[in-house]
Design a protein around this motif. Sequence first.
Motif, PDB file in Angstrom:
ATOM      1  N   VAL A  58       8.160  21.806  54.044  1.00 23.76           N
ATOM      2  CA  VAL A  58       6.703  21.686  54.062  1.00 23.76           C
ATOM      3  C   VAL A  58       6.207  21.278  55.442  1.00 23.76           C
ATOM      4  CG1 VAL A  58       4.689  20.607  52.995  1.00 23.76           C
ATOM      5  CG2 VAL A  58       6.746  21.038  51.627  1.00 23.76           C
ATOM      6  N   CYS A  59       6.786  20.206  56.004  1.00 26.24           N
ATOM      7  CA  CYS A  59       6.277  19.674  57.274  1.00 26.24           C
ATOM      8  C   CYS A  59       7.249  19.805  58.432  1.00 26.24           C
ATOM      9  CB  CYS A  59       5.876  18.208  57.106  1.00 26.24           C
ATOM     10  SG  CYS A  59       7.269  17.077  56.820  1.00 26.24           S
ATOM     11  N   GLY A  60       8.515  20.135  58.153  1.00 21.14           N
ATOM     12  CA  GLY A  60       9.486  20.311  59.224  1.00 21.14           C
ATOM     13  C   GLY A  60      10.232  19.058  59.625  1.00 21.14           C
ATOM     14  N   ARG A  61       9.975  17.927  58.987  1.00 27.91           N
ATOM     15  CA  ARG A  61      10.685  16.705  59.348  1.00 27.91           C
ATOM     16  C   ARG A  61      12.177  16.877  59.079  1.00 27.91           C
ATOM     17  NH1 ARG A  61       9.864  10.468  57.092  1.00 27.91           N
ATOM     18  NH2 ARG A  61      11.659   9.613  58.224  1.00 27.91           N
ATOM     19  N   SER A  62      13.009  16.369  59.992  1.00 30.45           N
ATOM     20  CA  SER A  62      14.453  16.522  59.849  1.00 30.45           C
ATOM     21  C   SER A  62      15.123  15.184  59.568  1.00 30.45           C
ATOM     22  CB  SER A  62      15.045  17.147  61.114  1.00 30.45           C
ATOM     23  OG  SER A  62      14.777  16.346  62.249  1.00 30.45           O
ATOM     24  N   PHE A  63      16.236  15.251  58.842  1.00 33.70           N
ATOM     25  CA  PHE A  63      17.025  14.079  58.484  1.00 33.70           C
ATOM     26  C   PHE A  63      18.469  14.369  58.881  1.00 33.70           C
ATOM     27  CE2 PHE A  63      13.301  14.202  55.881  1.00 33.70           C
ATOM     28  CZ  PHE A  63      12.934  12.885  55.660  1.00 33.70           C
ATOM     29  N   ALA A  64      18.935  13.739  59.965  1.00 30.36           N
ATOM     30  CA  ALA A  64      20.241  14.049  60.542  1.00 30.36           C
ATOM     31  C   ALA A  64      21.377  13.646  59.609  1.00 30.36           C
ATOM     32  CB  ALA A  64      20.395  13.352  61.885  1.00 30.36           C
ATOM     33  N   GLU A  65      22.337  14.551  59.464  1.00 30.17           N
ATOM     34  CA  GLU A  65      23.509  14.280  58.646  1.00 30.17           C
ATOM     35  C   GLU A  65      24.275  13.090  59.223  1.00 30.17           C
ATOM     36  OE1 GLU A  65      27.020  16.998  56.662  1.00 30.17           O
ATOM     37  OE2 GLU A  65      26.601  17.247  58.798  1.00 30.17           O
ATOM     38  N   GLY A  66      24.715  12.192  58.358  1.00 29.65           N
ATOM     39  CA  GLY A  66      25.470  11.027  58.796  1.00 29.65           C
ATOM     40  C   GLY A  66      24.623   9.787  58.992  1.00 29.65           C
ATOM     41  N   GLU A  67      23.301   9.962  59.116  1.00 27.39           N
ATOM     42  CA  GLU A  67      22.415   8.812  59.244  1.00 27.39           C
ATOM     43  C   GLU A  67      21.984   8.335  57.861  1.00 27.39           C
ATOM     44  OE1 GLU A  67      19.102   9.156  61.846  1.00 27.39           O
ATOM     45  OE2 GLU A  67      20.226  10.189  63.420  1.00 27.39           O
ATOM     46  N   VAL A  68      21.558   7.070  57.795  1.00 27.95           N
ATOM     47  CA  VAL A  68      20.997   6.536  56.560  1.00 27.95           C
ATOM     48  C   VAL A  68      19.551   6.150  56.823  1.00 27.95           C
ATOM     49  CG1 VAL A  68      23.167   5.741  55.577  1.00 27.95           C
ATOM     50  CG2 VAL A  68      21.894   4.239  57.110  1.00 27.95           C
ATOM     51  N   PHE A  69      18.720   6.259  55.788  1.00 21.51           N
ATOM     52  CA  PHE A  69      17.284   6.068  55.946  1.00 21.51           C
ATOM     53  C   PHE A  69      16.787   5.028  54.946  1.00 21.51           C
ATOM     54  CE2 PHE A  69      18.489  10.213  57.387  1.00 21.51           C
ATOM     55  CZ  PHE A  69      17.736  10.428  58.531  1.00 21.51           C
ATOM     56  N   PRO A  70      16.186   3.932  55.449  1.00 23.97           N
ATOM     57  CA  PRO A  70      15.684   2.892  54.544  1.00 23.97           C
ATOM     58  C   PRO A  70      14.387   3.319  53.870  1.00 23.97           C
ATOM     59  CG  PRO A  70      15.169   2.330  56.817  1.00 23.97           C
ATOM     60  CD  PRO A  70      15.995   3.586  56.865  1.00 23.97           C
ATOM     61  N   ARG A  71      14.302   3.063  52.574  1.00 22.36           N
ATOM     62  CA  ARG A  71      13.083   3.363  51.824  1.00 22.36           C
ATOM     63  C   ARG A  71      13.137   2.634  50.493  1.00 22.36           C
ATOM     64  NH1 ARG A  71       9.956   8.235  53.210  1.00 22.36           N
ATOM     65  NH2 ARG A  71       8.098   8.262  51.916  1.00 22.36           N
ATOM     66  N   GLU A  72      12.034   2.019  50.136  1.00 22.51           N
ATOM     67  CA  GLU A  72      11.916   1.313  48.863  1.00 22.51           C
ATOM     68  C   GLU A  72      13.003   0.256  48.689  1.00 22.51           C
ATOM     69  OE1 GLU A  72      11.997   4.351  45.882  1.00 22.51           O
ATOM     70  OE2 GLU A  72       9.952   5.032  46.307  1.00 22.51           O
ATOM     71  N   GLY A  73      13.370  -0.415  49.796  1.00 25.85           N
ATOM     72  CA  GLY A  73      14.358  -1.475  49.718  1.00 25.85           C
ATOM     73  C   GLY A  73      15.787  -1.000  49.578  1.00 25.85           C
ATOM     74  N   ARG A  74      16.018   0.307  49.748  1.00 28.79           N
ATOM     75  CA  ARG A  74      17.361   0.868  49.639  1.00 28.79           C
ATOM     76  C   ARG A  74      17.643   1.743  50.852  1.00 28.79           C
ATOM     77  NH1 ARG A  74      17.847   4.005  44.098  1.00 28.79           N
ATOM     78  NH2 ARG A  74      19.906   4.372  45.012  1.00 28.79           N
ATOM     79  N   PHE A  75      18.921   2.118  51.008  1.00 27.18           N
ATOM     80  CA  PHE A  75      19.312   3.029  52.079  1.00 27.18           C
ATOM     81  C   PHE A  75      19.771   4.341  51.449  1.00 27.18           C
ATOM     82  CE2 PHE A  75      19.649  -1.101  54.063  1.00 27.18           C
ATOM     83  CZ  PHE A  75      19.100  -0.875  55.318  1.00 27.18           C
ATOM     84  N   TRP A  76      19.271   5.446  52.009  1.00 26.51           N
ATOM     85  CA  TRP A  76      19.530   6.767  51.441  1.00 26.51           C
ATOM     86  C   TRP A  76      20.244   7.637  52.465  1.00 26.51           C
ATOM     87  CZ3 TRP A  76      17.335   7.669  46.476  1.00 26.51           C
ATOM     88  CH2 TRP A  76      16.448   6.680  46.044  1.00 26.51           C
ATOM     89  N   GLU A  77      21.241   8.403  51.994  1.00 25.01           N
ATOM     90  CA  GLU A  77      21.863   9.375  52.895  1.00 25.01           C
ATOM     91  C   GLU A  77      20.872  10.509  53.139  1.00 25.01           C
ATOM     92  OE1 GLU A  77      22.913  12.593  52.029  1.00 25.01           O
ATOM     93  OE2 GLU A  77      22.316  12.492  49.930  1.00 25.01           O
ATOM     94  N   ALA A  78      21.151  11.327  54.163  1.00 20.78           N
ATOM     95  CA  ALA A  78      20.158  12.271  54.674  1.00 20.78           C
ATOM     96  C   ALA A  78      19.604  13.221  53.615  1.00 20.78           C
ATOM     97  CB  ALA A  78      20.755  13.069  55.831  1.00 20.78           C
ATOM     98  N   GLY A  79      20.477  13.839  52.818  1.00 19.41           N
ATOM     99  CA  GLY A  79      20.005  14.796  51.823  1.00 19.41           C
ATOM    100  C   GLY A  79      19.093  14.160  50.793  1.00 19.41           C
ATOM    101  N   ALA A  80      19.495  12.991  50.289  1.00 18.04           N
ATOM    102  CA  ALA A  80      18.678  12.289  49.299  1.00 18.04           C
ATOM    103  C   ALA A  80      17.368  11.816  49.914  1.00 18.04           C
ATOM    104  CB  ALA A  80      19.453  11.103  48.729  1.00 18.04           C
ATOM    105  N   ALA A  81      17.422  11.368  51.178  1.00 21.42           N
ATOM    106  CA  ALA A  81      16.206  10.917  51.856  1.00 21.42           C
ATOM    107  C   ALA A  81      15.228  12.074  52.043  1.00 21.42           C
ATOM    108  CB  ALA A  81      16.557  10.304  53.210  1.00 21.42           C
ATOM    109  N   ALA A  82      15.754  13.263  52.343  1.00 20.70           N
ATOM    110  CA  ALA A  82      14.890  14.436  52.516  1.00 20.70           C
ATOM    111  C   ALA A  82      14.205  14.801  51.205  1.00 20.70           C
ATOM    112  CB  ALA A  82      15.711  15.616  53.034  1.00 20.70           C
ATOM    113  N   ARG A  83      14.961  14.779  50.110  1.00 19.64           N
ATOM    114  CA  ARG A  83      14.374  15.112  48.808  1.00 19.64           C
ATOM    115  C   ARG A  83      13.349  14.064  48.381  1.00 19.64           C
ATOM    116  NH1 ARG A  83      19.764  16.807  48.238  1.00 19.64           N
ATOM    117  NH2 ARG A  83      20.416  14.791  47.373  1.00 19.64           N
ATOM    118  N   LEU A  84      13.643  12.795  48.664  1.00 18.29           N
ATOM    119  CA  LEU A  84      12.698  11.724  48.346  1.00 18.29           C
ATOM    120  C   LEU A  84      11.424  11.876  49.174  1.00 18.29           C
ATOM    121  CD1 LEU A  84      12.230   9.065  46.776  1.00 18.29           C
ATOM    122  CD2 LEU A  84      13.230   7.857  48.728  1.00 18.29           C
ATOM    123  N   HIS A  85      11.593  12.229  50.438  1.00 16.35           N
ATOM    124  CA  HIS A  85      10.443  12.462  51.320  1.00 16.35           C
ATOM    125  C   HIS A  85       9.542  13.560  50.759  1.00 16.35           C
ATOM    126  CE1 HIS A  85       8.184  13.786  54.880  1.00 16.35           C
ATOM    127  NE2 HIS A  85       8.656  14.999  54.634  1.00 16.35           N
TER     128      HIS A  85
END
Length: 251
Positions: free
Chosen positions: A33-60
């Motif tokens: 939709v917007c083109g934001r990227s989530f690099a493989e191997g990184e973790v992304f904090p959200r809602e008090g948890r850390f998400w791997e890239a694929g899950a973070a992208a789907r949550l986004h």
Amino acid sequence: MHVATEAFERASVEELAKGVLFDGQRRCWVCLVCGRSFAEGEVFPREGRFWEAGAAARLHVREEHGPLGRWLVDLEREWGGLSEAQGKVVEGFLEGLDDGALAARLSLSRSTVRNHRFRLKERARQAKAFLALMWVLEEGRAEGDRFVEYPAHSREVDERYAVTEEEYARILRKYLGEDGALVRFPLKAKERVALLRHLVQGLEPGRRYAERELNEILSAFHADYVLLRRCLIDYGFLDRTRDGSAYWVRL
């Protein structure tokens, strides 16, 4: 209507339905939709948890863009694929309405709603055959004779955007110096659009740039960074906030 065009072109039907694509070359997950990227191997904090890239992208996608059915309906409308009446029918089905409930909402007969549903199914069958045909045509193209991709949401997609890979390379050689800076700004719109496409490749999709930061990047490409910034907006490569405090890539 935003869409990450280059990723969109590569995405399968399933990936379009989910709104995310894994880019094997860049090793990242991309929001379609917007083109934001989530690099493989990184973790992304959200809602008090850390998400791997694929899950973070789907949550986004789910939190930032909402139900993808609505996005796809709006996209079809913008590209002329759905009439207003068909769009309302599809929206009703996305809400889970049956033929009778949808007929009552739209003041239509049940048979009319069923006819809409049948026509949509026929369109899906026709689209599948057309996609296969286009794949065969593109595979048969000589190297360099394929068209480069431009934003699907550009203001007016016309002959200015019909540039083959060979033409694109020739335009870059003509207007770029050895240091990669612009020698002169072209007068022809087709060449101008090609150079703007090249310029935007150096910006990071999904990232928001402050105006001063963007100006510094553009000034390394050409002294008249105000002209470049305006053209990037006018031709649909960049979007911005109303007050001009932030800019981001639309490609």
